[in-house]
Design an enzyme around this catalytic site. Sequence first.
Site, PDB file in Angstrom:
ATOM      1  N   VAL A  84      65.459  68.845  52.540  1.00  0.00           N
ATOM      2  CA  VAL A  84      64.453  67.822  52.233  1.00  0.00           C
ATOM      3  C   VAL A  84      65.134  66.458  52.330  1.00  0.00           C
ATOM      4  CG1 VAL A  84      63.035  66.877  50.356  1.00  0.00           C
ATOM      5  CG2 VAL A  84      62.981  69.322  50.811  1.00  0.00           C
ATOM      6  N   GLY A  85      64.504  65.554  53.083  1.00  0.00           N
ATOM      7  CA  GLY A  85      65.057  64.216  53.265  1.00  0.00           C
ATOM      8  C   GLY A  85      64.787  63.344  52.051  1.00  0.00           C
ATOM      9  N   ARG A 170      51.106  60.605  58.203  1.00  0.00           N
ATOM     10  CA  ARG A 170      50.919  60.866  56.760  1.00  0.00           C
ATOM     11  C   ARG A 170      50.277  59.660  56.076  1.00  0.00           C
ATOM     12  NH1 ARG A 170      57.067  62.926  56.734  1.00  0.00           N
ATOM     13  NH2 ARG A 170      56.735  64.691  58.107  1.00  0.00           N
ATOM     14  N   HIS A 281      57.100  72.951  58.752  1.00  0.00           N
ATOM     15  CA  HIS A 281      57.585  71.782  58.021  1.00  0.00           C
ATOM     16  C   HIS A 281      56.736  71.538  56.768  1.00  0.00           C
ATOM     17  CE1 HIS A 281      60.621  68.650  59.131  1.00  0.00           C
ATOM     18  NE2 HIS A 281      60.070  67.997  58.146  1.00  0.00           N
TER      19      HIS A 281
HETATM   20  C1  LIG Z   1      59.425  65.589  51.155  1.00  0.00           C
HETATM   21  C2  LIG Z   1      59.890  66.511  52.241  1.00  0.00           C
HETATM   22  C3  LIG Z   1      60.918  66.101  53.088  1.00  0.00           C
HETATM   23  C4  LIG Z   1      61.384  66.970  54.078  1.00  0.00           C
HETATM   24  N1  LIG Z   1      62.454  66.590  54.857  1.00  0.00           N
HETATM   25  C5  LIG Z   1      62.979  67.479  55.743  1.00  0.00           C
HETATM   26  C6  LIG Z   1      64.180  67.168  56.449  1.00  0.00           C
HETATM   27  O1  LIG Z   1      64.776  66.120  56.283  1.00  0.00           O
HETATM   28  N2  LIG Z   1      64.645  68.100  57.323  1.00  0.00           N
HETATM   29  C7  LIG Z   1      64.006  69.303  57.532  1.00  0.00           C
HETATM   30  O2  LIG Z   1      64.478  70.135  58.321  1.00  0.00           O
HETATM   31  N3  LIG Z   1      62.876  69.605  56.864  1.00  0.00           N
HETATM   32  C8  LIG Z   1      62.373  68.750  55.967  1.00  0.00           C
HETATM   33  N4  LIG Z   1      61.256  69.095  55.246  1.00  0.00           N
HETATM   34  C9  LIG Z   1      60.624  70.420  55.442  1.00  0.00           C
HETATM   35  C10 LIG Z   1      61.282  71.472  54.555  1.00  0.00           C
HETATM   36  O3  LIG Z   1      62.576  71.779  54.977  1.00  0.00           O
HETATM   37  C11 LIG Z   1      60.482  72.784  54.570  1.00  0.00           C
HETATM   38  O4  LIG Z   1      60.279  73.185  55.889  1.00  0.00           O
HETATM   39  C12 LIG Z   1      59.139  72.654  53.858  1.00  0.00           C
HETATM   40  O5  LIG Z   1      59.256  71.883  52.687  1.00  0.00           O
HETATM   41  C13 LIG Z   1      58.635  74.039  53.507  1.00  0.00           C
HETATM   42  O6  LIG Z   1      57.387  73.977  52.911  1.00  0.00           O
HETATM   43  P1  LIG Z   1      57.125  73.995  51.320  1.00  0.00           P
HETATM   44  O7  LIG Z   1      57.423  72.620  50.850  1.00  0.00           O
HETATM   45  O8  LIG Z   1      55.683  74.347  51.246  1.00  0.00           O
HETATM   46  O9  LIG Z   1      58.053  75.017  50.737  1.00  0.00           O
HETATM   47  C14 LIG Z   1      60.769  68.242  54.254  1.00  0.00           C
HETATM   48  C15 LIG Z   1      59.745  68.638  53.395  1.00  0.00           C
HETATM   49  C16 LIG Z   1      59.307  67.794  52.387  1.00  0.00           C
HETATM   50  C17 LIG Z   1      58.227  68.278  51.459  1.00  0.00           C
END
Ligand SMILES: Cc1cc2nc3c(=O)[nH]c(=O)nc-3n(C[C@H](O)[C@H](O)[C@H](O)COP(=O)(O)O)c2cc1C
Length: 382
Positions: A84-85, A170, A281
Amino acid sequence: MAIKFDTRYPSIDDLRTRAQKKIPKFAFEYLDGGCNEDVNLIRNTSELRDVQLKPNYLRAHHGSTLKTKLFGVEYDAPFGIAPVGLQGLMWPNAPEILAKAAFEHNIPFILSTVTTTSIERASELTEGKAWFQLYHPTENSLRDDILKRAEAAECPVLVILCDVPTFGFRPRDIRNGLAMPPKMNISNILQAFGRPDWALQTLKYGQPNFATLKPYMPKGLDLKQLGKFMDQTFSGRLNEEKIKPIRDMWKGKLVLKGVASEYDAEEAIRLGIDGIIVSNHGGRQLDAGESTIKPLTTIAEKYGDQIEVMMDSGIRSGPDVARAMASGAKFTFMGRSFMYGVSALGKKGGDHTISLLKTELQQVMEQLCCEKTTDFPYHLVR
Ligand SMILES: Cc1cc2nc3c(=O)[nH]c(=O)nc-3n(C[C@H](O)[C@H](O)[C@H](O)COP(=O)(O)O)c2cc1C
């Protein structure tokens, strides 16, 4: 059932509700939202929950274990923490809290390129067990440098991402000024004043920054220049030309995240990738896309014996993990669930959320008479 978590928050929904009260609105909406009209976000969980499991109560049962092997490593549970970024925006120090909790519970933690702790620090906190997710740099020299750092930090698994060829649309983030470039407008500052714990922690740890990328960023960038830097430095669209040199250079396991079609799963196998995360994602990129459970079922059935098939997006409970694994996932990941936990409970949030999910999953396994996590598919109602 041994309860090892704060009994005031016995579900991810409880943590989400608490998180909403603890952190400023712009940070909560960044975490909580999907894209466009949130259709994909909502479907991820609702269609996953259409999956039903059947028990075998009279079968001999010798106990259930959550222990699950992945890439030759035995983890204590079949779920890990997705990258998560900008985690420090939601709760200062969040990636460190989660990395430590993942290490203590022996589950994988994936560090994002654009989060607020560096590769080196994550490795230190997890004794070299943290995985790293790479956003693809435009310049090969930057790619090579980051890969060398990940290797020096003993990172066992590199995750590359195919589902961000463009920034997701978004509306909340646009409204809140959190699109690139981010801006701290008056409304956001006022929201921060209304969340004193968050504001105090932020003062203590300082403004969050992209810790892994700091050495490459010109000093003193203002927020507008930061957006431009990110745009110029990374190109999200992945293809064979970009994957091949990474496969050649990277000696550890290589995972492709964001697979949502059989085409991409086949390409991953052809290019020598070790595992895929079937993911959209968390519904943040393609609102008109399928929920992840749909492609997961077909991909796992067709390619599960050629490549490790994992899944994320929409999982919010132990039963959800069981549903995903019964549908063919060898391992699962969650993004928001853990961030709700940390945003709600600060430094206790990582341990709490992992303990809660483990307890729920253990109960499901014992209820089903399922002894090993690889047995979940036998319990799927087809
Ligand atoms: C706030 C936020 C930021 C995210 N940033 C990234 C990121 O930097 N790199 C990445 O590969 N996935 C990112 N994701 C996706 C997550 O790795 C993951 O695929 C996703 O959160 C899974 O769904 P869930 O939140 O329903 O569990 C992000 C998701 C969220 C909610």
